[in-house]
Enzyme design. Sequence first.
Site, PDB file in Angstrom:
ATOM      1  CB  SER A 126      99.632 -71.191  28.790  1.00 19.91           C
ATOM      2  OG  SER A 126      99.673 -70.165  27.916  1.00 19.91           O
ATOM      3  CG  HIS A 147     100.944 -74.599  31.762  1.00 22.47           C
ATOM      4  ND1 HIS A 147      99.935 -75.282  30.967  1.00 22.47           N
ATOM      5  CD2 HIS A 147     100.310 -73.510  31.968  1.00 22.47           C
ATOM      6  CE1 HIS A 147      99.001 -74.509  30.777  1.00 22.47           C
ATOM      7  NE2 HIS A 147      99.157 -73.620  31.568  1.00 22.47           N
ATOM      8  CD  GLU A 159     100.275 -79.067  30.257  1.00 26.93           C
ATOM      9  OE1 GLU A 159     100.004 -80.054  29.540  1.00 26.93           O
ATOM     10  OE2 GLU A 159     100.361 -78.076  30.092  1.00 26.93           O
ATOM     11  CG  ASN A 197      96.757 -74.508  27.405  1.00 23.56           C
ATOM     12  OD1 ASN A 197      95.492 -74.609  27.949  1.00 23.56           O
ATOM     13  ND2 ASN A 197      97.389 -73.564  27.691  1.00 23.56           N
TER      14      ASN A 197
END
Length: 290
Positions: A126, A147, A159, A197
């Site tokens: 992540s 991800h 992702e 993130n």
Amino acid sequence: MSDHLKIGSDLRIAIIGAGTMGNGIAQICALAGLPVTLVDISTSALERGLATLSGNLERQVKKGLIGEADKQAALARIQSDTHYAVLAGASLVIEAATENLDLKRQILGRIDEVVEPGTLVASNTSSLSISELASALNNPERFIGLHFFNPVPVMTLVEVIRGLQTSDATHARALEFAEHIGKTAVSVRNSPGFVVNRILCPMINEAIFVLQEGLASAQDIDIGMQLGCNHPIGPLALADLIGLDTLLAILETFHRDFGDPKYRPATLLKEMVAAGYLGRKSGRGFHVHA
């Protein structure tokens, strides 16, 4: 290396790590009709992961999202093992271990020793650098970031992160895989935290600073963001869901790699992790969980 994954019975998925993310990825792959091998360091870790997976499928049955036959078929497609030798026949291997660079590089090196030259290798990291992780492989052009988001069976986004060495063929195969398992993929460049993130974790961290400064209670902070910003879940409740240790690891990566003090983790977050208050998985975080 083939430009296509040949989705169907010839595609075999292997996942390293039977924790929250690993068993969730295994679940959606099995429901999509793909044979899956789940690998972890111990039989007990595999048993816990499979028990969670089975329970999640049962909840889907009770909600009418899948039938009992779908559940049983999915479970039948999943095998588990503690030995990396079972990766030899995999078409795609997804590393889903703890967010630790040295651990992930060690795992990727072991994967590289076993799999065939045409096998696609991915990490569910992540926040860590895809380019740096790829250097653990002899063929870094076949490595990519996938991800997934927690909880994997519910969250539709993945992702797809290209490292500096990732080939166009690897990128195309990863997108094809994501589409087959029913996910919506967004392609992003390699950078700490990637896109989601990079935006989300500093926002959660700021909410922790607000709590740390005593401006409002955890409950009121969450209600404020839900009703004031139309968020489906408050930032502190989301932190508990993510895992406070995972959140801290991501923020520490940002702080180190960007060298920008705006990413420094809140002292309260570090203290809670040190105390073992990790969120839902420990039963206590910013909220208490039964």
